[in-house]
Each structure stands twice: as structure tokens, then as C-alpha cells.
Motif scaffolding. Structure first.
Motif, short mmCIF file in Angstrom:
data_model
loop_
_atom_site.label_atom_id
_atom_site.label_comp_id
_atom_site.label_asym_id
_atom_site.label_seq_id
_atom_site.Cartn_x
_atom_site.Cartn_y
_atom_site.Cartn_z
N TYR A 16 -39.40 -35.57 -13.25
CA TYR A 16 -40.58 -35.09 -12.54
C TYR A 16 -41.56 -36.24 -12.30
O TYR A 16 -41.87 -37.00 -13.22
N ASN A 18 -45.19 -37.06 -11.64
CA ASN A 18 -46.51 -36.47 -11.76
C ASN A 18 -47.53 -37.56 -11.43
O ASN A 18 -47.47 -38.63 -12.02
N VAL A 96 -44.40 -33.42 -8.27
CA VAL A 96 -45.13 -32.20 -8.65
C VAL A 96 -46.63 -32.45 -8.53
O VAL A 96 -47.09 -33.58 -8.60
N GLU A 97 -47.35 -31.36 -8.35
CA GLU A 97 -48.80 -31.50 -8.31
C GLU A 97 -49.34 -31.56 -9.73
O GLU A 97 -48.67 -31.19 -10.68
N PRO A 99 -51.03 -30.46 -12.98
CA PRO A 99 -51.27 -29.13 -13.53
C PRO A 99 -52.73 -28.72 -13.38
O PRO A 99 -53.63 -29.51 -13.62
N LYS A 100 -52.94 -27.48 -12.96
CA LYS A 100 -54.29 -27.03 -12.64
C LYS A 100 -54.95 -26.27 -13.78
O LYS A 100 -56.05 -25.81 -13.65
N GLU A 129 -46.30 -25.42 -12.26
CA GLU A 129 -45.60 -26.70 -12.24
C GLU A 129 -44.19 -26.53 -12.80
O GLU A 129 -43.97 -25.73 -13.71
N ASP A 131 -42.35 -28.26 -14.75
CA ASP A 131 -42.04 -28.61 -16.14
C ASP A 131 -43.01 -27.96 -17.13
O ASP A 131 -43.10 -28.38 -18.28
N ARG A 165 -42.79 -30.78 -2.46
CA ARG A 165 -43.35 -30.28 -3.72
C ARG A 165 -42.46 -29.16 -4.26
O ARG A 165 -41.92 -28.37 -3.50
N THR A 167 -42.10 -25.92 -6.97
CA THR A 167 -42.87 -24.93 -7.73
C THR A 167 -41.92 -24.15 -8.62
O THR A 167 -40.78 -23.88 -8.24
#
Length: 207
Positions: A16, A18, A96-97, A99-100, A129, A131, A165, A167
Motif C-alpha cells: 500500500y 500511503n 490509498v488516501e 486515513p480520515k 482504507e 489496510d 485509488r 477502497t
């Protein structure tokens, strides 16, 4: 022949990418004398290490210091010592975006009005995400009566959103096969990841 790469259990591994932390392509070698290079599968080309953004660390492998979506794709490592060059397993790099925070959860009951002996299912869905693991727990009307049989199924899958991306869809489904009057009421799903907890609820009425 001597294996130049430290053996791995699989032929394919996901890494991943990040944007807020380095990513490691873990092709470690068994001899410090081997010359190791990193290659993209398509378009076929060697990926240059520049000692700032992409570095090679003999103990870890190749390290992307600041991953971006441009780095995604399938790569492999090549090692050369005295004999013929050897190829590592393939690594699939997914961007990946960041983590929010706590899970982003939704809940839907189907049907939301049920007759006695109907089957109902209540689905709690989290998009997040790839992972980040999500744990689910439930609160529901018949829970205190331990003899009330409900089925809870948890599963997840990865989807590609097309913009490079990825998800992860995590889902928990609570199933009641023969609805009774005491099953009417609030169904509450608690979704938890390392960043926090989200609670969502829906109501099932007796028709």
C-alpha cells in the motif's frame, strides 16, 4: 543454484502506498554482493533509485520515501551476482488516501416494516482504507433473550475506484429468518477501527 532473494510464501504481494508514510518493496537479498534493481512491469522499464525519493536498503528492500499515485502498478526486483540474474516475486502497488479517522458507516434494514415470520436483514457498511480493519458489534431488540437466534455475517472486499485509488468495503449483516413482534425496534451497528468508533442505527417496525 543459490537463491539471491529471501524466499517469500507467495508469488504476489500487495504494497500500500500511503502519502504520509514510506512504502517498502520488501525484496531482500541473501548476499550483500548482489546488485539489485527495481523494475516496472508495464511499461517495462527500470525504476531509478535516486537516494532521496526511492532508496535501496539491503535490510528492507526498496523504500519509496514519499509515495504518490504515479508509483502505482506492478513492480518486481532483479538481482545479479556471479550467475544469471534472478527475478523476485511481483509486488502490486496500490495507492490509498490518508486515513480520515473513525469508520464512515451506513445502515439499511430490508424490509424496514416486517410481518410476523418474515425474514429481515440489516446491513451495516463501511467504506475505508484498504489496510484498515473494521470491527463490528450489534445491539438489537431481542438481544437480552439469549435464545433469540440471529445470524451475523461479516465480510470485506477491495474495489478499485478507477482513479488509481482502492477502497475497502467492510460489511456486517444481521439476519433474522422469522420475524416476531419482539424483534421490532432499533437495530444499532457499532463500527470500530484504530481511529475511533462510529454508531449508526435504524428502526424495524412491525407491519
Amino acid at each position: 543454484k543459490e537463491e539471491l532473494f529471501v524466499p517469500t510464501p507467495s508469488y504476489f504481494e500487495i504494497v500500500y502506498l500511503n502519502p504520509d508514510k514510506p512504502a517498502v518493496i520488501p525484496c531482500r537479498v541473501t548476499t550483500p554482493l548482489a546488485k539489485v534493481t527495481l523494475h516496472r512491469e508495464f511499461p517495462a522499464e527500470e525504476i531509478e533509485t535516486d537516494e532521496t525519493n526511492i532508496i535501496y536498503d539491503a535490510k528492507k528492500g526498496f523504500v519509496y520515501q514519499h509515495p504518490t499515485s504515479d508509483h502505482k502498478g506492478i513492480v518486481y526486483c532483479k538481482a545479479e551476482s556471479q550467475g544469471a540474474p534472478q527475478i523476485s516475486i511481483k509486488y502490486h502497488l496500490l495507492y490509498v488516501e490518508v486515513p480520515k479517522g473513525p469508520p464512515s458507516a451506513t445502515i439499511v434494514a430490508s424490509p424496514s416494516r416486517a410481518k410476523v415470520s418474515d425474514g429481515i436483514h440489516v446491513a451495516c457498511t463501511v467504506l475505508g482504507e484498504p489496510d484498515v480493519d473494521v470491527n463490528f458489534s450489534w445491539q438489537y431488540p431481542g438481544q437480552e433473550q439469549l435464545e433469540r437466534p440471529v445470524i451475523i455475517q461479516n465480510f470485506w472486499r477491495l474495489i478499485d475506484r478507477g482513479t488509481g485509488r482502492t477502497t475497502r468495503i467492510s460489511k456486517s449483516v444481521l439476519i433474522i429468518e422469522d420475524f416476531e413482534a419482539r424483534d421490532a425496534g432499533n437495530y444499532i451497528c457499532i463500527a470500530q477501527n484504530l481511529q475511533g468508533t462510529t454508531t449508526v442505527a435504524t428502526r424495524v417496525e412491525l407491519n
